[in-house]
Design an enzyme around this catalytic site. Structure first.
Site, PDB file in Angstrom:
ATOM      1  N   CYS A  33       0.836  -1.188   0.000  1.00 41.54           N
ATOM      2  CA  CYS A  33       0.000   0.000   0.000  1.00 41.54           C
ATOM      3  C   CYS A  33       0.876   1.246   0.000  1.00 41.54           C
ATOM      4  CB  CYS A  33      -0.907   0.010   1.221  1.00 41.54           C
ATOM      5  SG  CYS A  33      -1.913  -1.481   1.386  1.00 41.54           S
ATOM      6  N   ARG A  93       1.610   1.584  -6.148  1.00 41.04           N
ATOM      7  CA  ARG A  93       1.766   0.698  -5.001  1.00 41.04           C
ATOM      8  C   ARG A  93       0.440   0.042  -4.604  1.00 41.04           C
ATOM      9  NH1 ARG A  93       6.541   1.331  -1.918  1.00 41.04           N
ATOM     10  NH2 ARG A  93       5.461   0.301  -0.220  1.00 41.04           N
ATOM     11  N   TRP A 105      -3.697  -1.732  -1.492  1.00 37.99           N
ATOM     12  CA  TRP A 105      -3.620  -3.020  -2.171  1.00 37.99           C
ATOM     13  C   TRP A 105      -4.086  -4.033  -1.152  1.00 37.99           C
ATOM     14  CZ3 TRP A 105      -1.374  -7.852  -1.938  1.00 37.99           C
ATOM     15  CH2 TRP A 105      -1.334  -8.587  -3.132  1.00 37.99           C
ATOM     16  N   ASN A 132       0.615  -0.032   6.121  1.00 38.40           N
ATOM     17  CA  ASN A 132       1.094  -0.968   5.106  1.00 38.40           C
ATOM     18  C   ASN A 132       1.729  -2.129   5.844  1.00 38.40           C
ATOM     19  OD1 ASN A 132       2.021  -2.208   2.780  1.00 38.40           O
ATOM     20  ND2 ASN A 132       3.824  -0.900   2.601  1.00 38.40           N
ATOM     21  N   GLU A 162      11.352 -13.824 -18.772  1.00 36.16           N
ATOM     22  CA  GLU A 162      11.031 -12.409 -18.615  1.00 36.16           C
ATOM     23  C   GLU A 162      10.028 -11.952 -19.668  1.00 36.16           C
ATOM     24  OE1 GLU A 162      11.057  -8.421 -17.296  1.00 36.16           O
ATOM     25  OE2 GLU A 162      11.384 -10.366 -16.353  1.00 36.16           O
ATOM     26  N   LYS A 175       6.299 -10.427 -18.785  1.00 35.82           N
ATOM     27  CA  LYS A 175       5.812  -9.119 -19.237  1.00 35.82           C
ATOM     28  C   LYS A 175       4.474  -9.245 -19.944  1.00 35.82           C
ATOM     29  CE  LYS A 175       8.763  -6.530 -17.552  1.00 35.82           C
ATOM     30  NZ  LYS A 175       8.685  -7.475 -16.436  1.00 35.82           N
ATOM     31  N   GLU A 208       1.784  -9.983 -17.320  1.00 35.42           N
ATOM     32  CA  GLU A 208       1.546  -8.878 -16.390  1.00 35.42           C
ATOM     33  C   GLU A 208       0.586  -7.838 -16.937  1.00 35.42           C
ATOM     34  OE1 GLU A 208       5.305  -7.938 -13.567  1.00 35.42           O
ATOM     35  OE2 GLU A 208       5.706  -7.748 -15.704  1.00 35.42           O
ATOM     36  N   HIS A 235       9.685 -32.774 -23.408  1.00 33.79           N
ATOM     37  CA  HIS A 235       9.340 -33.350 -22.106  1.00 33.79           C
ATOM     38  C   HIS A 235       7.968 -32.893 -21.621  1.00 33.79           C
ATOM     39  CE1 HIS A 235      13.330 -35.138 -21.514  1.00 33.79           C
ATOM     40  NE2 HIS A 235      13.787 -34.045 -22.120  1.00 33.79           N
ATOM     41  N   LYS A 245       3.782  -2.290  -7.496  1.00 32.89           N
ATOM     42  CA  LYS A 245       5.175  -2.174  -7.913  1.00 32.89           C
ATOM     43  C   LYS A 245       6.131  -2.839  -6.937  1.00 32.89           C
ATOM     44  CE  LYS A 245       8.452  -0.515 -10.577  1.00 32.89           C
ATOM     45  NZ  LYS A 245       8.652  -1.077 -11.921  1.00 32.89           N
TER      46      LYS A 245
END
Length: 608
Positions: free
Chosen positions: A2, A27, A74, A100, A481, A485, A488, A504, A603
């Site tokens: 938060c 945040r 949050w 927080n 990565e 992205k 997200e 596999h 974040k």
């Protein structure tokens, strides 16, 4: 995760609080609220959703109070709604708290307070804090907060105000970041410097188990057992204009385009090209110990974890170190043998990641040398590690990390080279790597100049609901990565695999509706990657290849192609990453998602 901001001084508090919340919205953005207090009373406003909703609610209202606190949430305990939004108050509505963290014993505390006659109105763990403060208040807000803290188990960063003791903010920290800003006849508190950088560049980073009392133009700090504390003041090394969009539609795109300068900032003053050596002042005091390390464990989370995976290859290529990479959230649960010959490198954008912080504390407890790689000067990880290096990349506002990842990769190369020149790296090898780093900003700019090609590819591929990313060696982590992205910010399901794992299991997913983004490097893995692509095409899977300039074979085996400049093998992951960042961005734009504020994400992860 938060966001907290507070102000006490001579100016009206509400505009400062709202401006701070807007800068903290990355945040948390489930709900937002503020309260201003004075002897005449208090005014509290709370909303569900974004800070802009709170701004509309208070617009035009006369709020002359010069002391207040605010919060963007949050959610952890309790659904996002107005009732659960901060600030929370007690039955008398004289005391207010923003928080927080997580109070682990809140249910037990709630039961005890209810037995004493307290009435609760929310589902949150935070309400027990303000109920305790009200219970213990006897004319001094700081004394009531101090007594309340004795009963709390868990993590918290809190700010408390009271109409019964106005023109004062009491703040405390255990596990969640709290920053004090020092102005002229005014004081600020925030969970992140971005909330207050417009008003002051002088800040104090509180440490765990510390309490502070802020009044206009003054502050007092003490430990939880009431011992006075003097803390160093830091100067923030970036300006408020660094946080602007500069004409870009989203912070994420701006920060992708910042990356040529990000690379330059990561290298500036840190390279002696003629000697083939890296110059990292933040490690100098511990170089005798670093040179004697036999083992390096990299601990990190999320995007920083992917940087660590690539870092393992970098350190193995340039040093004699035995290198491991651990998810910081799992590090504490392993029975690891750590001693003075082991270094633990913590990578964190914010320097406040709770799991990474816990990992380095465990490492120090067991005798390891701890090293930090963070972006925020004065952050907790920067203060608690034995030595470290700053990214100096400036603020990153977009929730999906882009430029910090690239900065981390650049610095990992410099760190490994610094050690490697004492061990196994020749002068010529060192010079070659540093010259390649000097060329890197222009090569990143070259990719950005062709962003329209990625835009067109994203327009085609955004229609698919599932994607596979594959690569080998360092590019296996780049694939991770790239998939992260895409997940997200576009909410497209994406999986990443080391390409050798295709047979596999993952290959069973391949059909005409399951595309693969294949990452090729000019190294020994190239032929095997081509074989993977051919296996996918044989099963009707669409393939988008990211390869290097000069590769003439791949085009015959894939549906679409994007080439990046060739560079030193250890730097190739940086250039391959840039088109993946753009690809995720443009896919999200075509799908109409909230790019800078993706759902359910914040974040900085400062709660477990």
């Amino acid at each position: 995760m938060c966001g907290i901001v507070g102000y006490v001084g001579m100016r009206k508090a509400a505009p400062i609080l709202l401006n701070g919340l807007k800068r903290l919205e990355y945040r948390g953005y489930d709900s937002a609220g503020l309260v201003t207090v004075a002897k005449s009373g208090s005014r509290r406003y709370r909303v569900v959703g974004r800070v802009q909703n709170l701004d509309k609610l208070v617009k035009g209202l006369d709020l002359p109070m010069t002391c207040g606190i605010a919060h963007t949430r949050w959610a952890t305990h309790g659904k996002p709604n107005e009732t659960n939004a901060h600030p929370h108050t007690d039955e008398t509505q004289q005391f207010y708290v923003v928080h927080n963290g997580i109070i682990e014993n809140h249910e037990k505390l709630r039961a005890g307070l209810e037995a004493d006659g307290a009435h609760f109105h929310t589902e949150t763990d935070t309400e027990v804090i303000v109920q305790l403060i009200a219970k213990f208040f006897d004319g001094s807000l700081e004394a009531a907060v101090e007594e309340a803290l004795k009963h709390l188990e868990g993590t918290f960063g809190i700010a408390a105000v009271s109409a019964a003791d106005p023109m004062k903010i009491v703040v405390a920290r255990r596990g969640s970041p709290v920053i004090i800003g020092i102005g002229k006849d005014e004081m600020f508190v925030a969970s992140d410097v971005s909330a207050i950088v417009q008003y002051t560049d002088q800040v104090i980073y509180m440490e765990d188990n510390e309490l502070a009392v802020l009044t206009p133009g003054d502050y007092q700090m003490m430990s939880f057992d009431h011992k006075p504390i003097q803390r160093e003041t830091f100067q923030i090394d970036w300006k408020v204009e660094d946080e602007g969009l500069n004409g870009f539609p989203h912070f994420m795109l701006k920060e992708i385009y910042d990356q040529p300068e990000t690379v330059r900032n990561a290298c500036r003053g840190r390279m002696n090209v003629s000697e083939g050596v890296a110059v990292l002042g933040g490690l100098q005091s511990k170089m005798d110990e670093i040179k004697n390390l036999r083992k390096l464990i990299i601990v990190s989370c999320g995007t920083s974890y992917h940087a660590g995976l690539i870092g393992r290859y970098i350190f193995e290529a340039l040093t004699d170190l035995n290198v491991e990479v651990e998810l910081a959230s799992e590090f504490r649960y392993r029975k690891l043998r750590l001693d003075e010959t082991t270094g633990v490198l913590a990578i964190s954008q914010s320097g406040e990641t709770i799991d990474t912080l816990a990992a380095i504390r465990e490492a120090r407890r067991k005798g390891a040398l701890t090293i930090g790689l963070v972006n925020v000067v004065g952050s907790t990880i920067a203060r608690e590690t034995d030595c470290g290096v700053y990214c100096h990349a400036g603020p990153e506002i977009g929730v999906a990390s882009t430029k910090i990842f690239v900065s981390q990769l650049v610095i990992l190369n410099l760190m490994a080279l610094l050690i490697g020149r004492y061990q196994m790296v020749s002068l010529n090898e060192g010079v070659s790597l540093l010259k390649a780093l000097n060329r890197l900003p222009d090569q990143v700019s070259d990719i950005l100049a062709r962003a329209s090609q990625i835009d067109e590819l994203a327009r085609i591929y955004q229609k698919f609901d599932n994607n596979l990313f594959i690569g080998r060696q360092t590019h296996a982590a780049v694939a991770m990565e790239g998939a992260l992205k895409l997940k997200e910010i576009s909410y497209i399901h994406a999986e990443a695999y080391a390409a050798g794992e295709m047979k596999h299991g993952p290959i069973s997913l391949i059909d005409e509706n399951f595309p693969t983004i294949a990452l090729l490097a000019n190294d020994a893995s190239y032929d095997k990657m081509l074989s993977n692509i051919q296996e996918i095409r044989a099963r009707s899977g669409p393939v988008l290849a990211i390869t290097y300039e000069g590769d003439d074979q791949c085009a015959r085996h894939c549906d679409d192609l994007f080439r990046v400049p060739q560079t030193h093998d250890l730097l190739q992951p940086i250039l391959t990453t840039i088109p993946l960042q753009l690809f995720a961005y443009y896919c999200a734009r075509y799908r109409g998602t909230e790019i800078d504020k993706p759902r359910n994400l914040a974040k900085s992860v400062t709660v477990e």
